[in-house]
Design an enzyme around this catalytic site. Structure first.
Site, PDB file in Angstrom:
ATOM      1  N   GLY A 198      36.980  35.020  30.867  1.00  0.00           N
ATOM      2  CA  GLY A 198      37.006  35.045  29.341  1.00  0.00           C
ATOM      3  C   GLY A 198      38.097  34.029  29.088  1.00  0.00           C
ATOM      4  O   GLY A 198      38.919  33.436  30.275  1.00  0.00           O
ATOM      5  N   CYS A 199      38.446  33.397  27.924  1.00  0.00           N
ATOM      6  CA  CYS A 199      39.214  32.393  27.761  1.00  0.00           C
ATOM      7  C   CYS A 199      40.761  33.039  27.652  1.00  0.00           C
ATOM      8  O   CYS A 199      41.475  32.165  28.367  1.00  0.00           O
ATOM      9  CB  CYS A 199      38.824  32.075  26.332  1.00  0.00           C
ATOM     10  SG  CYS A 199      38.695  33.267  25.109  1.00  0.00           S
ATOM     11  N   TYR A 200      40.709  34.143  27.139  1.00  0.00           N
ATOM     12  CA  TYR A 200      42.304  34.536  27.205  1.00  0.00           C
ATOM     13  C   TYR A 200      42.611  35.070  28.749  1.00  0.00           C
ATOM     14  O   TYR A 200      43.633  34.829  29.018  1.00  0.00           O
ATOM     15  CB  TYR A 200      42.427  35.835  26.228  1.00  0.00           C
ATOM     16  CG  TYR A 200      42.856  35.707  24.758  1.00  0.00           C
ATOM     17  CD1 TYR A 200      43.749  34.985  24.533  1.00  0.00           C
ATOM     18  CD2 TYR A 200      41.989  36.299  23.759  1.00  0.00           C
ATOM     19  CE1 TYR A 200      44.283  34.602  23.276  1.00  0.00           C
ATOM     20  CE2 TYR A 200      42.483  36.249  22.447  1.00  0.00           C
ATOM     21  CZ  TYR A 200      43.606  35.574  22.072  1.00  0.00           C
ATOM     22  OH  TYR A 200      43.912  35.325  20.996  1.00  0.00           O
ATOM     23  N   ALA A 201      41.599  35.548  29.352  1.00  0.00           N
ATOM     24  CA  ALA A 201      41.919  36.125  30.514  1.00  0.00           C
ATOM     25  C   ALA A 201      42.160  34.730  31.741  1.00  0.00           C
ATOM     26  O   ALA A 201      43.051  34.979  32.370  1.00  0.00           O
ATOM     27  CB  ALA A 201      40.694  36.789  31.193  1.00  0.00           C
ATOM     28  N   GLY A 241      43.554  31.743  30.826  1.00  0.00           N
ATOM     29  CA  GLY A 241      44.889  31.285  30.613  1.00  0.00           C
ATOM     30  C   GLY A 241      45.920  32.397  30.902  1.00  0.00           C
ATOM     31  O   GLY A 241      47.115  31.978  31.234  1.00  0.00           O
TER      32      GLY A 241
END
Length: 854
Positions: free
Chosen positions: A670-673, A675
């Site tokens: 995932g994107c948040y994960a 970063g």
């Protein structure tokens, strides 16, 4: 020489006669005064040439190579930033003897939207002026001793030659900028020994990039300056190499009057040198000495520091186009290639990687004729010669006969599509030919590999349903005896195991086109192939393309040098043309799981569907068995199972797991994960409590379906918190990091990008510099993770539209035991689409960053 004449010489008389009227009009139009030329700065890879002009020039290129060749090379060269196309080093003799042809060749490249960076020398011109001044040129170990008077003359010569080339380009309507300084900073190489000769310490690439952004070709001299402003002389080859190390271009081109590198004994031009395989032996050749040895060594050292996709060409100005846009080439191509290992000990093989390779490629394993364990066990204790490359893209076995004087037998020759495309198969075959004076192999009567076998055999004999092949058996009596043994069955009775025909069919789009190029100093049967990476388009199917991530993924595939969009499925867009894919016409379809299961022309399926939706499609693709295409899922459905490889290459040793080719099912993080893990992982061993991640995403992260989180009116002057505990990314981060974190997400009023503020309690006292050093060391060399200098914090507006993660801040609390780290990431790119391409590249054996603007 005019642009017309250069084009005619480069492409043949037929092209020039057909296009002569257009070329005359084009030359007249482009030779207007500089002030009348358009001055609008171009976008990357676009200049003042009109679309129709560019299309006409591209068609002109079709006369030196096939359409497919030219278009693939253009896509390949256009897949990177403008400054990463090519660094071209021009010898001084070329400026004296072939200036017009050089200018025409560079103009030709610029007219198709490419921006080569030119670094030139001026050795012959300098020697001439030194002789007139009564100064005898002096060298130590090939390096020119440069005293004050020599430097004064050198500076004058460089400026004059630089302006001559710039003016020649301007006359053809090509904008060019003279750059005589400011790029190379140097220290004295050895002031006492060489006087004013420099050793380059740093390169200011911004000056070069600024030139290209303004729409002009950068024309550089090789003069450098010390930090206090003293001018120093630097060899132009060295300067071009240092520039290439910083820019990492696809091509480094050395233009000389000879047009290539020539074998010192045969006097024939060397077509290709694969350094991984040939360098050590080549440097031992008696004719490789003095300047030749120095140049080969410098090129070797340069390419070892560049991506494997980079290569060096030595070519004349006249044939530059053919060298760049055809497989046959015209000069000498030097690339790293693929190192192949010989071994007689099966115990030295990487059994896990070999097992994975055979499971997917060995026909006997695929049809159940034998098991891998049985075959590997059978190798032990036998007299065999084994060949394989480092990536296990090829595996060959020659069995030595037990009877003295008998003929060795090729029992296995299995390769992946990547090995075929990069000519590793022909490389291994040449090694076998070199190692074994005689060899036999066998096929069934209906074997698909028979054409390949016949091409490499001196003779063959068919008995029943089997055909025996051989080479090197020249004595008629020996042949007759061997054939009698074959008919009696006392010779080897089992056919050779090979998949070479299917691998060629899957991977070779250039089959039957001709123009094959001889292979290096070793072989006479090879073609170059496409750069040093796979040249067959990897076919990608996309399920669920309506969303923002799907659109970004399509754009990346459109610019990928080795991939193409095979299918694009969206229920809402069915029947419409895919507007983000420019390479060819692709129409949105509405594929069902059953449709996916029936498609046999796809190398990779990408699932870009909401959470909980893709399982029927995945099951349909897996139904084809062990040889199913690569599957990559962008949702969270498979991020919590060990059956799918988690695709975060920079952490947890995942890159090696992906490169090994063991995993054909990848869950994209995932994107948040992504970063968050990159922001906290370097300090994991120093955790003293629960790290807290405060995240803010642009509203594109909320998807395309209308909701309060992507309603711009609701978001105006606002920030919306959501899922304050137990967010799915919180669980994802904890699972893969191995430690829990507290994650608090928000949506901001901007469209694209994520900001992460991470607070980490520490189990030991640290300083800002301590923390920064840990991150810098961990991510050294990572192209998609950039650690900012100490004291700088990343900003969302600077990461939007970029393909990497930026990490900075690094502020430690006054107590020394809590640090705040800032990270930014584009949620649609490295947080999704870019990372998907990176994972696909790794899993399919392509260059990791192919198609990703860096």
């Amino acid at each position: 020489m005019s642009f017309l004449r250069a084009c005619s010489r480069a492409t043949g008389s037929r092209a020039s006669s057909v296009l002569r009227p257009w070329l005359l009009r084009s030359s007249a139009a482009t030779c207007q005064p500089r002030s009348r030329l358009p001055l609008t700065p171009p976008r990357s890879y676009h200049n003042q040439a009109t679309i129709s002009e560019k299309e006409t020039i591209v068609k002109l290129l079709y006369n030196i190579g096939s359409r497919k060749e030219v278009e693939q090379y253009l896509r390949h060269f256009s897949s990177v930033e403008s400054h990463q196309f090519a660094v071209i080093k021009v010898g001084g003799a070329v400026l004296t003897d072939d200036l017009d042809t050089l200018a025409s060749s560079l103009t030709f490249l610029n007219r198709v939207g490419l921006y080569p960076i030119v670094v030139h020398g001026a050795g012959p011109q300098l020697n001439h002026l030194l002789e007139r001044a009564g100064i005898v040129p002096d060298y130590i170990e090939g390096i020119r001793i440069t005293d004050a008077k020599t430097l004064e003359i050198a500076r004058q010569v460089f400026q004059e030659e630089n302006l001559r080339l710039v003016e020649a380009l301007e006359k053809l309507g090509t904008r060019a900028r003279p750059i005589n300084g400011g790029v190379f900073t140097a220290d004295y190489l050895d002031k006492e020994k060489y006087q004013y000769v420099g050793e380059i310490k740093s390169v200011n690439k911004e000056l070069v990039e600024s030139c290209i952004r303004s729409g002009a070709l950068p024309i550089l001299t090789s003069l450098a300056e010390t930090p206090d402003g003293q001018i120093l002389n630097v060899n132009a080859d060295v300067a071009a190499g240092e520039l290439a190390r910083v820019l990492e271009p696809l091509k480094i081109v050395y233009i000389n009057e000879k047009g290539g590198l020539f074998h010192g004994e045969t006097k024939k031009k060397i077509d290709v040198i694969n350094l991984d395989e040939e360098y050590e032996e080549l440097m031992k050749e008696s004719w490789v000495r003095y300047g030749t040895k120095l140049k080969i060594r410098e090129i070797h050292d340069l390419l070892m520091h560049l991506p494997r996709s980079s290569s060096v060409s030595i070519i004349s100005a006249e044939h530059l186009h053919k060298e760049l846009f055809t497989h046959s080439g015209a000069g000498t191509l030097i690339r790293r290639g693929h190192r192949v290992t010989r071994s007689t000990d099966p115990n030295k093989l990487d059994s896990d990687r070999l097992r994975s390779f055979l499971e997917e490629n060995d026909p006997e394993v695929l049809d159940g004729s034998t098991s891998i364990a049985k075959y590997l066990q059978g190798l032990k204790g036998r007299d065999v010669q084994i060949y394989h490359d480092a990536a296990y893209d090829i595996f060959a076995v020659v069995a030595q006969p037990s009877t003295p004087g008998a003929v060795p037998f090729l029992e296995k020759f299995v390769a992946t599509k990547t090995a075929v495309l990069n000519n590793v198969t022909d490389n291994v075959w040449q090694m076998i030919r070199k190692d074994f004076e005689t060899l036999s192999w066998m096929s069934k009567k209906d074997d698909a590999n028979k054409t390949w076998y016949f091409e490499r055999a001196d003779g063959s004999f068919t008995a029943g349903d089997k055909t025996l092949f051989w080479y090197g058996i020249e004595d008629l009596e020996a042949v007759q005896k061997y054939l009698k043994d074959f008919q009696k069955g006392s010779a080897r009775t089992g056919p050779t195991t090979s998949n070479i025909a299917s691998a060629q069919a899957a991977g070779n789009p250039f089959k039957g086109q001709g123009g094959a190029r001889k292979y290096s100093t070793m072989s006479s049967t090879q073609r170059r192939g496409y750069s040093t990476t796979a040249s067959s388009p990897t076919r990608i199917g996309l399920i669920g393309a309506r969303g923002y991530t799907g659109q970004e993924l399509i754009k990346l595939i459109d610019n990928h040098p080795s991939a193409e969009l095979a299918y694009v499925s969206s229920r809402e867009l069915v029947g419409r043309p895919c507007e983000h894919y420019k390479r060819s016409t692709v129409t949105y379809s509405n594929l069902s799981p059953q449709d996916v299961g029936k498609k046999d022309d796809v190398d990779c399926w990408v699932m870009a569907l909401p959470n909980g939706i893709c399982k029927p499609f995945v099951n349909a693709a897996l139904a084809s068995g062990a040889n199913h295409p690569l599957l990559l899922d962008l949702s969270a459905d498979y991020r919590f199972t060990d059956e799918w490889q988690y695709g975060l290459p920079e952490l947890y040793g995942n890159r090696d797991k992906l490169i090994a080719g063991k995993n054909k099912k990848i869950s994209n993080p995932g994107c948040y994960a992504t970063g968050s893990q990159l922001a906290v992982a370097p300090l994991r061993e120093y955790f003293d409590g629960l790290p807290t991640v405060f995240g803010v995403s642009g509203y594109s992260g909320a998807g395309t379906n209308p909701s309060p989180k992507n309603d711009i009116n609701n978001l105006r002057d606002n920030i919306i918190p959501y899922a304050l505990t137990d967010h799915i990314h919180e669980r994802e981060i904890g699972r893969h990091l191995g430690d829990e974190v507290a994650f608090v997400p928000h949506v901001g009023q901007y469209f694209q990008g994520i900001h992460l503020t991470v607070s980490i309690p520490l189990n030991k006292s640290m300083t800002d510099a301590d923390v920064h050093e840990i991150y810098a060391k961990m991510y050294q060399g990572e192209k998609l993770v950039k650690v900012l200098p100490l004291g700088q914090a990343p900003e969302v507006k600077k990461i939007s539209g970029r393909h990497h993660v930026e990490i900075g801040g690094f502020k430690v609390h006054s107590g020394g035991k809590r640090v705040v780290v800032i990270a930014t990431i584009d949620n649609l790119l490295k947080g999704a689409a870019t990372q998907a391409i990176q994972n696909i590249n790794l899993a399919l054996g392509l260059e990791e960053f192919a198609g990703i603007p860096i």
